[in-house]
Write a protein that holds these residues in place. Structure first.
Motif, short mmCIF file in Angstrom:
data_model
loop_
_atom_site.label_atom_id
_atom_site.label_comp_id
_atom_site.label_asym_id
_atom_site.label_seq_id
_atom_site.Cartn_x
_atom_site.Cartn_y
_atom_site.Cartn_z
N GLU A 156 0.86 -1.26 0.00
CA GLU A 156 -0.09 -0.11 0.20
C GLU A 156 0.83 1.38 0.06
O GLU A 156 0.41 2.28 0.15
CB GLU A 156 -1.11 -0.11 1.25
N ASP A 157 2.04 0.97 0.07
CA ASP A 157 3.05 1.95 -0.15
C ASP A 157 3.10 2.94 1.29
O ASP A 157 3.57 4.13 1.50
CB ASP A 157 3.01 3.14 -1.24
N ASP A 158 2.85 2.58 2.21
CA ASP A 158 2.79 2.89 3.93
C ASP A 158 4.03 2.22 4.32
O ASP A 158 4.05 1.83 5.31
CB ASP A 158 1.43 2.66 4.43
N LEU A 159 5.16 2.88 3.98
CA LEU A 159 6.46 2.47 4.38
C LEU A 159 6.68 2.54 5.93
O LEU A 159 7.35 1.91 6.66
CB LEU A 159 7.67 3.12 3.55
N GLU A 160 6.37 3.61 6.42
CA GLU A 160 6.36 4.11 8.01
C GLU A 160 5.49 2.89 8.70
O GLU A 160 6.18 2.30 9.74
CB GLU A 160 5.79 5.34 8.60
N ALA A 161 4.28 2.58 8.36
CA ALA A 161 3.77 1.41 9.07
C ALA A 161 4.08 0.30 8.89
O ALA A 161 4.42 -0.46 10.07
CB ALA A 161 2.20 1.51 8.69
N ALA A 162 4.58 -0.09 7.73
CA ALA A 162 5.36 -1.03 7.43
C ALA A 162 6.50 -1.48 8.27
O ALA A 162 6.72 -2.64 8.69
CB ALA A 162 5.56 -1.44 6.01
N ARG A 164 7.19 -0.27 11.34
CA ARG A 164 6.95 -0.47 12.42
C ARG A 164 6.57 -1.81 12.97
O ARG A 164 7.13 -2.49 13.85
CB ARG A 164 5.96 0.31 13.01
N LEU A 165 5.92 -2.38 11.88
CA LEU A 165 5.38 -3.97 11.97
C LEU A 165 6.57 -4.85 11.83
O LEU A 165 6.88 -5.90 12.46
CB LEU A 165 4.48 -4.24 10.87
N ALA A 166 7.61 -4.43 10.79
CA ALA A 166 8.64 -5.23 10.73
C ALA A 166 9.55 -5.22 11.58
O ALA A 166 10.33 -6.44 12.07
CB ALA A 166 9.58 -4.85 9.45
N VAL A 167 9.59 -4.13 12.59
CA VAL A 167 10.75 -4.12 13.65
C VAL A 167 10.07 -5.15 14.79
O VAL A 167 10.99 -5.77 15.45
CB VAL A 167 10.70 -2.61 14.41
N ARG A 168 8.66 -5.22 14.98
CA ARG A 168 8.16 -6.13 15.94
C ARG A 168 8.46 -7.51 15.44
O ARG A 168 8.69 -8.28 16.49
CB ARG A 168 6.53 -5.61 16.18
N ALA A 169 8.14 -7.72 14.16
CA ALA A 169 8.61 -9.06 13.92
C ALA A 169 10.04 -9.55 14.08
O ALA A 169 10.27 -10.68 14.55
CB ALA A 169 8.18 -9.27 12.25
N ALA A 170 10.89 -8.57 13.91
CA ALA A 170 12.47 -8.92 13.86
C ALA A 170 12.63 -9.11 15.53
O ALA A 170 13.35 -9.73 15.73
CB ALA A 170 13.05 -7.71 13.26
N ALA A 171 12.01 -8.31 16.14
CA ALA A 171 12.41 -8.31 17.92
C ALA A 171 11.86 -9.67 18.32
O ALA A 171 12.29 -10.18 19.37
CB ALA A 171 11.50 -7.16 18.51
#
Length: 613
Positions: A156-162, A164-171
């Motif tokens: 959806e080209d919402d890189l900021e939200a993406a 944040r979610l990727a940080v949580r997955a990586a953590a």
């Protein structure tokens, strides 16, 4: 709002009538979790064995627990097997997490929390084993949702939200290369090169410290990602020509050249705004990255999510179905079976009941069911998939479906049908010159020879499969062939060689981020079997690794096998738990294993081959 059941975190229930009654008994919450999370309604005897085996009257204790659930939820709950009659508008958070859309699951208040947090059940060792497995599976499902949601926001080209979610997955799983690759790619796409470089440096240091290796190709390719530009317009005919030439290069074996052309085509198509070219370039690139280029599934997934969004916007159901089938395939490889099943079922719904997309999606669904030990369902799906592929003259999908059908028969001890289907898959692959696929059915065929005590024939076909796999550089094919060669060595009495080959098989199959996770469990199971039989000092480590992996992924038979191996090593309660959890797995080979007394197989450590690893 309707009935809402929260099992993630501290359990609680919200009723539409405002009734604040909560269950007092921890075992009642445990019983509710068993009813919600089971793939099919459990029998009363199984529930009593899991939770109330130590009670003076287990069936009476079960009836009391069921009555408390009825009072708390205000629902029907009866029968044998026990059916939980939830209203149509009821929401159960773990069901949303495992089977719902990512947009709903990512907003769950308990996302990332433990299943039944704070609930401990005494005097129920079989349930404790089940709960540990389910907690691992639910944690993995939360990880998968965060990753899927990040890809969805990226599409959806919402890189900021993406991000944040990727940080949580990586953590949640820092050593998952795909999580790290996605996060770095998002930083690069957003133009935050400093953040990308810092993340890359941190990941490299972590991998070297914990694993002794550098991150693989997926992370390196993410660092090469460039910021998106949209200012130039290209000619539509030129874009289509580049797409076709790129696809032709991939088909001819010039994969790197073809991938570069297809990446260029996506940029040009986006600037032109030509919808068919935008879709075609993405679908061709994704399939090349997933099926022809090792270590690149993560980039392929990101491209597929974009293709799905574009197909929905442009009203192109065939493109949507194709994208969803390939997303489901990647989730299958990663053992995210609930997500894979959802995507593949959606693909079939959109594609209809016939055609190459339906054949491919049905094949992948059959493979998912096989990995999860739903063997009867797997046979039905794979039979249908082979017929669909044959009807639309798709020999490669037919060969793949037949190979998976042969694998089901091998795993369930039907040697004759296994040989028949695997031989047919090999003939089809040879006739279509699909040499890159041959090591897979050949390695399985070698195991069928072994099962029939045809050791010389097994060695001949397996050596050819392994040589081909190494020439191709395919980690999965190398791993399955090396595993089968290890069994051949063991059958010939070369135990030390068998242990060495199994260790080599795991290293080979796991050397890239897009490995086939079930294969790792399959190799581990062989290590556990040989390690237990020969008293290898690493056997407890292998059993623990298999149990963790199988629990996280929901590989039901592998969970049972890990427990049986544990029982043979002297782990209290594992044999009873294994028999209870195997109750709905229809596999004569597994039944024969569980009928044995595991204590008979306990041997002291450091016998044959103990120092080989």
């Amino acid at each position: 709002m309707g009935l809402t059941v929260h099992l993630l975190g501290p359990p609680r229930v919200e009723r539409p009538d405002g009734d604040g009654h909560q269950m007092r008994s921890r075992k009642s919450w445990a019983l509710l979790a068993c009813l919600v999370l089971g793939e099919r309604p459990p029998t009363r005897s199984r529930l009593a064995g899991l939770l109330y085996a130590e009670a003076q009257d287990p069936m009476r204790a079960l009836r009391w627990g069921l009555a408390e659930i009825r009072r708390c939820l205000g629902v029907t709950l009866d029968g044998d097997p026990v059916v939980l009659g939830l209203p149509p508008d009821a929401v159960v958070d773990v069901t949303v997490l495992t089977h719902g859309a990512w947009a709903a699951a990512v907003d769950l208040p308990g996302l990332g929390a433990d299943l039944l947090e704070g609930v401990t059940v005494r005097d129920a060792p079989a349930f404790e084993s089940w709960l540990l497995s389910e907690r691992r599976r639910i944690a993995a499902a939360a990880e998968a949702i965060l990753h899927e949601a990040a890809l969805g926001r990226l599409a959806e080209d919402d890189l900021e939200a993406a991000s944040r979610l990727a940080v949580r997955a990586a953590a949640m799983s820092p050593l998952d290369e795909n999580h790290q690759a996605l996060l770095i790619r998002l930083y690069r796409l957003a133009g935050d090169d400093r953040a990308a470089e810092q993340q890359f440096a941190a990941v490299t240091a972590l991998f070297r410290k914990e694993l002794g290796v550098a991150p693989g190709r997926a992370v390196e390719q993410a660092m090469a990602e460039g910021r998106r530009h949209r200012e130039v317009v290209a000619d539509d005919a030129s874009v289509e020509a580049i797409v076709e030439s790129g696809a032709a290069a991939v088909a001819a074996g010039a994969v790197e050249t073809g991938v570069r052309s297809l990446r260029t085509a996506i940029g040009l198509a986006d600037r032109s705004g030509h919808a068919p070219s935008r879709l075609a370039a993405r679908l061709r690139l994704a399939e090349a990255l997933i099926h022809s280029t090792r270590g690149m599934d993560e980039e392929g997934l990101a491209v597929l999510y974009e293709a799905e969004r574009l197909g929905l916007a442009d009203g192109d159901p065939a493109a949507v179905a194709r994208a969803r089938a390939e997303i489901g395939y990647v989730d299958f490889l990663r053992a995210r079976y609930d997500r894979s099943h959802r995507r593949l079922t959606d693909a079939l719904t959109v594609a209809g009941g016939s055609g190459p997309i339906a054949a491919r999606a049905t094949t992948y669904l059959g493979a998912v069911e096989s990995d999860r030990a739903a063997y009867a369902s797997a046979v039905r799906l794979l039979d249908r998939a082979a017929g669909l592929a044959r009807s639309c003259a798709d020999p490669r999908t037919e060969a793949y479906a037949l190979s998976m059908l042969g694998r089901v028969h091998l795993l369930t001890g039907a040697v004759g049908p296994a040989a028949e289907h695997l031989d047919a898959a090999i003939r089809l692959a040879e006739r279509d010159h699909w040499l890159a696929f041959l090591p897979w059915p050949q390695a399985l065929r070698g195991e069928v020879h072994l099962a029939a005590s045809e050791t010389a024939a097994a060695a001949a076909v397996l050596q050819q499969a392994f040589a081909r796999a190494c020439q191709l550089g395919d980690p999965c094919w190398e791993g399955i062939a090396a595993r089968s060669l290890a069994l051949t060595a063991e059958a010939a009495g070369r135990t030390a060689e068998a242990f060495a080959l199994l260790a080599d098989a795991r290293r080979r199959s796991n050397r890239m981020a897009d490995s086939y996770v079930w294969l790792d469990a399959y190799i581990l199971d062989a290590q556990c079997e040989l390690g237990r039989r020969h008293g290898h000092p690493n056997a407890p480590l292998w059993v623990g690794a298999l149990r963790r992996l199988a629990s996280r992924t929901g590989m039901r038979e592998m969970i049972v096998r890990a427990m049986w191996h544990g029982a043979a090593l002297g782990h209290a309660g594992d044999h009873d738990a294994a028999r209870l959890l195997a109750g709905d797995i229809a596999n004569p080979v597994l039944d024969a294993l569980l009928a044995q007394d595991p204590s008979r197989y306990r041997v002291s450590a450091a016998s044959d081959g103990a120092s080989t690893i």
